[in-house]
Design an enzyme around this catalytic site. Structure first.
Site, PDB file in Angstrom:
ATOM      1  N   ASP A  98       0.862  -1.181   0.000  1.00 16.92           N
ATOM      2  CA  ASP A  98       0.000   0.000   0.000  1.00 16.92           C
ATOM      3  C   ASP A  98       0.898   1.231   0.000  1.00 16.92           C
ATOM      4  O   ASP A  98       1.699   1.435   0.916  1.00 16.92           O
ATOM      5  CB  ASP A  98      -0.888  -0.021   1.258  1.00 16.92           C
ATOM      6  CG  ASP A  98      -2.225   0.640   1.027  1.00 16.92           C
ATOM      7  OD1 ASP A  98      -2.246   1.708   0.391  1.00 16.92           O
ATOM      8  OD2 ASP A  98      -3.251   0.117   1.500  1.00 16.92           O
ATOM      9  N   ASP A 199      -2.789   4.675  -2.647  1.00 15.48           N
ATOM     10  CA  ASP A 199      -3.779   5.371  -1.835  1.00 15.48           C
ATOM     11  C   ASP A 199      -4.154   6.730  -2.445  1.00 15.48           C
ATOM     12  O   ASP A 199      -3.267   7.525  -2.768  1.00 15.48           O
ATOM     13  CB  ASP A 199      -3.166   5.575  -0.436  1.00 15.48           C
ATOM     14  CG  ASP A 199      -4.177   5.986   0.592  1.00 15.48           C
ATOM     15  OD1 ASP A 199      -5.082   5.189   0.874  1.00 15.48           O
ATOM     16  OD2 ASP A 199      -4.056   7.113   1.119  1.00 15.48           O
ATOM     17  N   GLU A 255      -6.135   3.805  -6.197  1.00 13.54           N
ATOM     18  CA  GLU A 255      -7.381   4.130  -5.519  1.00 13.54           C
ATOM     19  C   GLU A 255      -7.766   5.511  -6.011  1.00 13.54           C
ATOM     20  O   GLU A 255      -7.160   6.506  -5.622  1.00 13.54           O
ATOM     21  CB  GLU A 255      -7.210   4.128  -3.990  1.00 13.54           C
ATOM     22  CG  GLU A 255      -8.546   4.226  -3.293  1.00 13.54           C
ATOM     23  CD  GLU A 255      -8.503   4.913  -1.940  1.00 13.54           C
ATOM     24  OE1 GLU A 255      -9.463   4.773  -1.186  1.00 13.54           O
ATOM     25  OE2 GLU A 255      -7.520   5.617  -1.645  1.00 13.54           O
ATOM     26  N   HIS A 328     -11.269  -2.048   3.438  1.00 11.43           N
ATOM     27  CA  HIS A 328     -11.196  -1.584   4.825  1.00 11.43           C
ATOM     28  C   HIS A 328     -11.900  -0.241   5.045  1.00 11.43           C
ATOM     29  O   HIS A 328     -11.965   0.235   6.176  1.00 11.43           O
ATOM     30  CB  HIS A 328      -9.725  -1.462   5.235  1.00 11.43           C
ATOM     31  CG  HIS A 328      -9.018  -0.395   4.456  1.00 11.43           C
ATOM     32  ND1 HIS A 328      -8.803  -0.496   3.100  1.00 11.43           N
ATOM     33  CD2 HIS A 328      -8.521   0.801   4.832  1.00 11.43           C
ATOM     34  CE1 HIS A 328      -8.192   0.606   2.684  1.00 11.43           C
ATOM     35  NE2 HIS A 328      -8.009   1.400   3.717  1.00 11.43           N
ATOM     36  N   ASP A 329     -12.392   0.372   3.983  1.00 13.81           N
ATOM     37  CA  ASP A 329     -13.112   1.645   4.109  1.00 13.81           C
ATOM     38  C   ASP A 329     -14.614   1.480   3.919  1.00 13.81           C
ATOM     39  O   ASP A 329     -15.360   2.455   3.977  1.00 13.81           O
ATOM     40  CB  ASP A 329     -12.632   2.645   3.049  1.00 13.81           C
ATOM     41  CG  ASP A 329     -11.176   3.033   3.227  1.00 13.81           C
ATOM     42  OD1 ASP A 329     -10.707   3.072   4.383  1.00 13.81           O
ATOM     43  OD2 ASP A 329     -10.510   3.304   2.198  1.00 13.81           O
TER      44      ASP A 329
HETATM   45  C1  GLC Z   1      -7.665   5.918   1.499  1.00 11.96           C
HETATM   46  C2  GLC Z   1      -7.555   4.773   2.461  1.00 11.96           C
HETATM   47  C3  GLC Z   1      -8.199   5.165   3.745  1.00 11.96           C
HETATM   48  C4  GLC Z   1      -7.456   6.353   4.302  1.00 11.96           C
HETATM   49  C5  GLC Z   1      -7.379   7.486   3.281  1.00 11.96           C
HETATM   50  C6  GLC Z   1      -6.339   8.478   3.671  1.00 11.96           C
HETATM   51  O1  GLC Z   1      -8.960   6.200   1.166  1.00 11.96           O
HETATM   52  O2  GLC Z   1      -8.103   3.619   1.904  1.00 11.96           O
HETATM   53  O3  GLC Z   1      -8.237   4.124   4.682  1.00 11.96           O
HETATM   54  O4  GLC Z   1      -8.079   6.813   5.451  1.00 11.96           O
HETATM   55  O5  GLC Z   1      -7.014   7.035   2.009  1.00 11.96           O
HETATM   56  O6  GLC Z   1      -5.067   7.918   3.563  1.00 11.96           O
END
Ligand code: GLC
Ligand code: CA
Length: 558
Positions: A98, A199, A255, A328-329
């Site tokens: 990640d 991310d 992402e 996880h979100d």
């Molecule tokens: C992404 C991650 C999340 C995090 C955010 C800030 O969306 O998946 O868990 O809080 O970025 O890093």
């Protein structure tokens, strides 16, 4: 057909804090992951995406990194990480790291230098602006509540943080930042990681005029038109590709919050030299209202079908998809898109597996999804650990935008902590996750829902996942075949063909708790082989009445 390993792979996401605790401190760790590699191998997945394990003060559970070259002590050591790489590779599995580089922790040495003075060499590693009329430089809100700017007394200026105030955004306009990030990525590639999940990578380029955003339901302006898919994002990723990614045989997934079909074609286009694939968020956002995700609205099936079909058909031949129900979100997939009542939990979890693993695009399974793990449904705010849930609760209820009772209901359905309760390994104390006190409560349903009991049961959700993974692996047409939507107007069934050369498949999934009539398309009406089904039904011919949440994959006989 150009075969590519990352298109044929099935990815499994591990949230290390909640996966397996090897030393009884209540926090999952790297040795815990190593202990469970055989389980993952047996499941049949190829790539493990591991949420961040680097040095971090833990404001956002590791998504706030203070040292990109060091493993966080509570997760283990660099030697253990290297062992994890070795042990995963020995089993033929790859590791996806990640990469969190839109921001760092405010405790990263770069930021500690940056805030010292206006002429510090690291000043321009972050985004500093002067206030306007004694207030923030503009009206942007942060994703976790509050304004996106934090005043810093040291130099009487504000820094930008799109997430928490302990996550200052890096200034990608600065070539030195890009160089430092690319060097760090190269270092990890040399160590042997097999790719990166990036991310919020769609947010690294900001509109340099920093205009106010529109205020709609909440208290702050919407920054997304100015920070998502920003002016230089593709240029930056092409540079990253040239300088790092293209030198290794690795996989990359971005992402990309706020990504459109058109933008996805740029990030992950066949010839775009940026990323291999992106995560889109249209289906996870179904039902979002004026307070964004904080709503009790359930998902609309027709909308889900339309969104998934659109992404399947519009990227076909142009860019590569990734498909997922949860991470996880997100809330637990069976609670969000299936039905987690005792009656339908298992069958609907199997239906979701059938759908996920028969779509075009690299599939991602989130830990516990293969067991049909459900939302936690905490009754009180004090049980939550997630910064987003806690801060948004306070902000929205204090501003009178929503009552405390309603907000608790929203959290039950949408809080990120739903996915972060410990993995349910067996029926022993704390679901076998830890011998100590878990950092977040274990779901009370672990005696019924756990890996050990499901492993011994050929009819379990876990056994179904294993079987469906093997179906996908043995049928390349399910990976590469064209997607052709069937019966777009059907209000209960998501059905599609996958066509690859002479191979033709039909998939039908009933997304409701009602029976549903479906007429098999001509070429399948008589001679087909059922590859998998979540009901005991011999064959699928002619007009059929699907039971609640029934799903199947059939292949036309040649
Ligand atoms: C992404 C991650 C999340 C995090 C955010 C800030 O969306 O998946 O868990 O809080 O970025 O890093
Ligand atoms: Ca531990």
């Amino acid at each position: 057909m150009d075969r590519v390993w990352w298109k044929e792979s099935i990815v499994y996401q591990i949230y290390p804090r909640s996966f397996m605790d090897s030393n009884g401190d209540g926090i999952g760790d790297i040795c815990g992951i190593i202990e469970r590699l055989d389980y993952l191998k047996d499941l049949g997945v190829d790539v493990l995406w591991i949420s961040p394990v680097l040095e971090s003060p833990g404001d956002d559970n590791g998504y706030d990194i203070s040292d990109y070259y060091k493993i966080l002590e509570e997760f283990g050591t660099m030697a253990e990480y290297e062992l994890l790489l070795k042990e995963a590779h020995a089993r033929g599995m790859k590791i996806l790291m990640d990469l969190v580089v839109n921001h760092t922790s405010d405790e990263h040495p770069w930021f500690m230098e940056s805030r010292k003075s206006k002429d510090n060499p690291y000043r321009d590693f972050y985004i500093w602006r002067s206030g306007k009329n004694g207030r923030e430089p503009n009206n942007w809100g942060a994703c976790f509540g509050g304004p996106a700017w934090e005043y810093d007394e040291e130099t009487s200026m504000y820094y930008l943080h799109n997430f928490s105030r302990k996550q200052p955004d890096l200034n990608w306009e600065n070539p030195k930042v890009r160089e430092a990030v690319f060097d760090m990525m190269t270092w990890w590639c040399e160590k042997g990681v097999d790719g990166f999940r990036m991310d919020v990578i769609s947010m690294i380029s900001k509109d340099q005029s920093f205009p106010d955003g529109i205020v709609s339901g909440g208290l702050y302006g919407d920054s997304s038109p100015y920070v998502v898919n920003g002016p230089r994002v593709h240029e930056f990723l092409q540079e990253m590709n040239r300088k790092v990614l293209s030198k290794y045989d690795i996989m990359t997934v971005g992402e990309t919050a706020g990504v459109t079909i058109e933008e996805a074609g740029k990030y992950a286009g066949n010839d775009s030299h940026e990323l291999n694939m992106v995560f889109q968020f249209e289906h996870t956002g179904i039902g979002d209202g004026k307070l964004g995700k904080w709503t009790t609205e359930r998902f609309d099936f027709m909308e889900l079908k339309e969104i998934l079909s659109k992404w399947q058909t519009k990227l076909q031949g142009k860019a590569w998809n990734s498909v997922y129900w949860g991470n996880h979100d997100q809330p637990r997939s069976v609670s969000r898109f299936g039905n987690d009542s005792p009656k339908y939990r298992e069958i609907s979890a199997k239906m979701l597996a059938t759908c996920l693993l028969s779509l075009q695009g690299t599939p991602y399974i989130y830990q516990g999804e293969e067991l049909g793990m459900t939302n936690i449904y905490f009754d009180s705010l004090s049980s939550y650990r997630d910064i987003e849930s806690i801060q948004c609760y306070r902000e929205l209820t204090e501003a009178g935008l929503i009552s405390e009772e309603e907000m608790l209901e929203c959290l039950k359905l949408r809080s990120r902590d739903n996915a972060r309760t410990p993995m349910q390994w067996d029926g022993s104390a704390n679901a076998g996750f830890t011998s100590g006190t878990p950092w977040i409560e274990v779901n009370r349903n672990y005696p019924e829902i756990n890996a050990a009991s499901q492993a011994d049961n050929s009819r379990s959700v876990l056994s179904y996942y294993k079987k469906m993974i093997q179906v996908r692996k043995s049928e390349l047409g399910l990976v590469y075949g064209d997607f052709i939507l069937q019966e777009p107007e059907h209000a209960q069934i998501f059905a599609y063909k996958r066509v690859c050369g002479a191979d033709c498949y039909l998939i039908a999934c009933n997304f409701t708790d009602q029976e549903a009539v479906f007429v098999m398309p001509k070429e399948f009406s008589e001679n087909n082989t059922c590859l998998i089904s979540n009901y005991d039904r011999g064959n699928y011919n002619g007009e059929i009445c699907l039971s609640p949440y029934e799903a199947f994959v059939v292949k036309a006989d040649k």
